[in-house]
Design a protein around this motif. Structure first.
Motif, PDB file in Angstrom:
ATOM      1  N   THR A  57      -1.832   0.325  -5.503  1.00 42.22           N
ATOM      2  CA  THR A  57      -1.992  -0.699  -4.470  1.00 42.22           C
ATOM      3  C   THR A  57      -1.929  -2.075  -5.131  1.00 42.22           C
ATOM      4  O   THR A  57      -2.613  -2.321  -6.135  1.00 42.22           O
ATOM      5  CB  THR A  57      -3.347  -0.542  -3.754  1.00 42.22           C
ATOM      6  N   VAL A  61       0.850  -1.188   0.000  1.00 37.32           N
ATOM      7  CA  VAL A  61       0.000   0.000   0.000  1.00 37.32           C
ATOM      8  C   VAL A  61       0.886   1.238   0.000  1.00 37.32           C
ATOM      9  O   VAL A  61       1.769   1.367   0.855  1.00 37.32           O
ATOM     10  CB  VAL A  61      -0.936   0.024   1.226  1.00 37.32           C
ATOM     11  N   ILE A 119      -2.454   8.086   2.379  1.00 39.72           N
ATOM     12  CA  ILE A 119      -2.701   7.247   1.206  1.00 39.72           C
ATOM     13  C   ILE A 119      -3.015   8.160   0.021  1.00 39.72           C
ATOM     14  O   ILE A 119      -3.977   8.938   0.072  1.00 39.72           O
ATOM     15  CB  ILE A 119      -3.875   6.284   1.447  1.00 39.72           C
ATOM     16  N   ASP A 132     -10.149  -0.777   4.877  1.00 42.30           N
ATOM     17  CA  ASP A 132      -9.160  -0.501   5.922  1.00 42.30           C
ATOM     18  C   ASP A 132      -8.379   0.779   5.651  1.00 42.30           C
ATOM     19  O   ASP A 132      -7.978   1.481   6.591  1.00 42.30           O
ATOM     20  CB  ASP A 132      -8.191  -1.672   6.055  1.00 42.30           C
ATOM     21  N   TYR A 133      -8.167   1.091   4.380  1.00 40.25           N
ATOM     22  CA  TYR A 133      -7.307   2.237   4.042  1.00 40.25           C
ATOM     23  C   TYR A 133      -8.075   3.380   3.374  1.00 40.25           C
ATOM     24  O   TYR A 133      -7.466   4.308   2.841  1.00 40.25           O
ATOM     25  CB  TYR A 133      -6.141   1.775   3.143  1.00 40.25           C
ATOM     26  N   GLN A 176       2.185   5.193   0.406  1.00 47.38           N
ATOM     27  CA  GLN A 176       1.975   6.347   1.272  1.00 47.38           C
ATOM     28  C   GLN A 176       2.805   7.504   0.749  1.00 47.38           C
ATOM     29  O   GLN A 176       3.939   7.305   0.283  1.00 47.38           O
ATOM     30  CB  GLN A 176       2.380   6.035   2.721  1.00 47.38           C
TER      31      GLN A 176
END
Length: 641
Positions: free
Chosen positions: A208, A159, A167, A249-250, A161
């Motif tokens: 992702t 994922v 994100i 979740d993100y 950042q």
């Protein structure tokens, strides 16, 4: 690094190559260019492309479209591309129909003509700058399932950042990696040639990426209820549940997902693309084989790759043909196996040698995915369907392509217009080291047949040492023939070959034809030529040397050659006085008296005709493949005089 497509004759000053400037500031060398409506038709060494005006930089815009306003663009700086696509994703239009419906008066480009001369090396075209712009969080969790032997499936994800730990919007470009059979991990071995690509998609482009560690026993590979790449196994439910958990979740926006498949995972990728087109943006895969038949068109683009020599190639060709038959944009290509040293080639007969792709295959997959969603000069980053992709090429695919099951090779030419999502992808496609040309036999007979001449270059950007005209002999079979060519490319040689007949007289004529064609293909090159043959092929290359006085031919290399033959016109010993070549390298593994007598007779005739011979004894060269003999011969050629 800039490489000219054509070399100037000795003593003549080469003209500055013509170049095209892109909006990004990048440049590409071309042979010629002409404006056609709102497009610029550019001619490259191996085909033509059409570029929209919007893709050109101010310099080229002013040159080819002088009435168009120019916009000053400062020198570009490396920036992270904005890859967040919009929700709108237009349906794919058939390439055949797209000319009139989506791109104005775009006319089919003419078929490429046989080149008068080829460059010494594959040109190294400019590529977009890639650099890490994001940090990566490694994520792992389990998904419960009812799959056979997979009550809990381990999910691993990467994922992105940004520098503030947030994100980025580009994380909504989610990639599912459908893995090959065996233990999978995105978190380790990040520099591996396949794992590397997934880290680059996350680090360099903010995407992702996730995969699933499906467990499958080898005895279940054809069991549709137990093997993960069949829909009946329940694997799609796991894939989509894992995606939903990542998004939730993100706090990642939900968009269509990209699917990359490798080996058995490609069989899963194919089914996901065909059955879930509303959730899939594109499919890129390499090395599959157990595919389901295509039943209907789906509005997604496909990239289907296979490793050259893989026995699964016919199934991949057939899949590409089925997709195209339904009007879908399906690019198909074969890339070389992953071999970077001589020891790799000694594993030629291991089952995975012709199944494991080189870095090129994975680079094509990466640039295919990125190209679809990158900013392509339209003013904003958005997913672009194939009917609106900026590049259309009429060039035949530069990759070796074998026929589909039970079909003739003539039906698999793949010479129709190819739609590319970006210039960066097209550059990689165009610089593949294989080139094939259909050349008519110069027999003077009406309706004479043609021969497919294959050229194999060293890797892009590598200087070439010479040109090898290669005859593998009666025992030579594809893919072994091209393995020899790959090895010579690793040593720095351009190699040229063609299929040979079983008749000795025909092979003699074909060998002479091949030499003539190779000299013409590289007519403007000053590289030295070497005629190389294995077994009977060595004898035929000596015979071929009687037909040309070209000073670029520096020697003939015969490895375990049958030098004599009952018919004088097919005997290298009896025809040797007629050869125009002065240097012969004879490599042998046999200590038989017949071989010794033939070598002695050959050397005596050579000496009396002012020719030099170098004899090498290499034991155990007959153990297939004959790379020891080829390696020894090339080493002898490379010795300083």
């Amino acid at each position: 690094m800039v490489i000219s497509y054509f070399l100037a004759p000795s003593g003549v000053k080469a003209q500055e190559p013509e170049q095209i400037q892109y909006q990004s500031g990048g440049r590409i060398e071309i042979i010629s260019a002409a404006a056609e409506g709102e497009f610029l038709v550019i001619k490259l060494a191996h085909g033509e492309m059409k570029l929209p005006k919007s893709a050109l930089g101010p310099e080229s815009l002013a040159k080819y479209f002088p009435a168009s306003p120019t916009i000053a663009i400062p020198n570009p700086k490396p920036v992270a591309p904005n890859l967040a696509p919009s929700e709108k994703n237009a349906a794919t239009v058939s390439p055949a129909a797209s000319n009139s419906e989506t791109t104005g008066n775009l006319k089919p480009l003419p078929s490429p003509s046989f080149p008068e001369a080829l460059p010494d090396s594959v040109p190294e075209l400019p590529a977009a700058i890639e650099a890490p712009m994001f940090s990566v969080e490694k994520v792992a969790f389990e998904i419960e399932s009812k799959m056979h032997g997979n009550k809990k499936v381990m999910i691993q994800a990467l994922v992105p950042q940004d520098k503030n730990g947030k994100i980025p919007d580009s994380a909504s470009n989610v990639v599912f990696y459908a893995p090959h059979i065996g233990r999978q991990s995105l978190h380790t071995n990040r520099t591996g040639h396949d794992q590397r690509v997934f880290w680059e998609l996350c680090e360099n482009f903010g995407m992702t990426v996730f995969t699933a560690g499906f467990r499958t026993k080898l005895e279940d590979l054809d069991n549709r209820k137990k093997c993960y790449y069949y829909i009946e196994s329940g694997s799609p439910k796991v894939v989509f549940e894992a995606r939903e958990k990542l998004l939730g979740d993100y706090k990642i926006a939900k968009k269509k997902m990209f699917v990359i498949g490798n080996s058995g995972g490609s069989s899963l990728a194919e089914r996901l693309g065909l059955l879930y087109p509303n959730d899939i943006a594109a499919v890129a895969m390499i090395g599959g084989g157990r595919f389901d038949p295509v039943q209907r068109p789906v509005n997604i683009p496909w990239l289907i790759l296979n490793t050259r020599g893989d026995p699964r190639a016919p199934q991949n060709v057939e899949l590409a043909q089925q997709l195209r038959g339904y009007g879908m944009n399906a690019l198909y290509a074969e890339t070389e196996p992953r071999a970077t040293k001589k020891e790799d080639f000694l594993k030629q007969y291991e089952h995975n040698f012709h199944h494991t792709s080189s870095d090129l295959g994975f680079d094509l997959i990466k640039k295919f995915i990125v190209g679809i969603i990158a900013d392509q000069g339209y003013g904003s980053a958005r997913p672009v369907p194939p009917s609106q992709w900026p590049l259309v090429s009429s060039t035949a695919t530069p990759f070796l392509v074998r026929p589909a099951a039970n079909e003739l090779a003539a039906k698999n030419s793949f010479t129709d217009n190819l739609f590319f999502p970006s210039q960066d992808f097209a550059n990689v496609w165009q610089t593949n080291p294989y080139r094939s040309f259909l050349i008519p036999l110069d027999s003077g007979e009406a309706g004479a047949s043609s021969v497919t001449v294959c050229v194999r270059y060293p890797p892009s950007g590598t200087a070439s040492k010479g040109v090898v005209v290669f005859n593998s002999g009666r025992s030579g079979e594809e893919p072994a023939i091209v393995d020899y060519m790959d090895y010579m490319a690793l040593r720095g040689y351009v190699s040229v070959t063609c299929p040979f007949s079983s008749s000795e007289k025909k092979v003699r004529d074909e060998s002479k034809f091949l030499l003539k064609a190779a000299l013409k293909l590289f007519s403007e090159s000053a590289l030295p030529f070497y005629l190389v043959g294995l077994g009977s092929g060595g004898r035929h290359m000596i015979l071929a040397s009687t037909d040309s006085e070209d000073s670029r031919i520096k020697g003939v290399v015969a490895i375990d050659a049958e030098l004599d033959w009952p018919f004088p016109e097919l005997s290298a010993i009896k025809e040797l006085p007629n050869s125009k070549v002065a240097n012969f390298f004879l490599v042998s593994s046999s200590d038989l008296s017949k071989t010794k007598l033939d070598l002695k007779a050959f050397q005596e005739i050579a000496r009396s005709n002012n020719k030099t011979t170098v004899s090498l004894m290499v034991p155990k060269i007959l153990i297939a493949p004959e790379f020891d003999g080829l390696d020894a011969a090339l080493s002898e050629i490379e010795r300083p005089e």
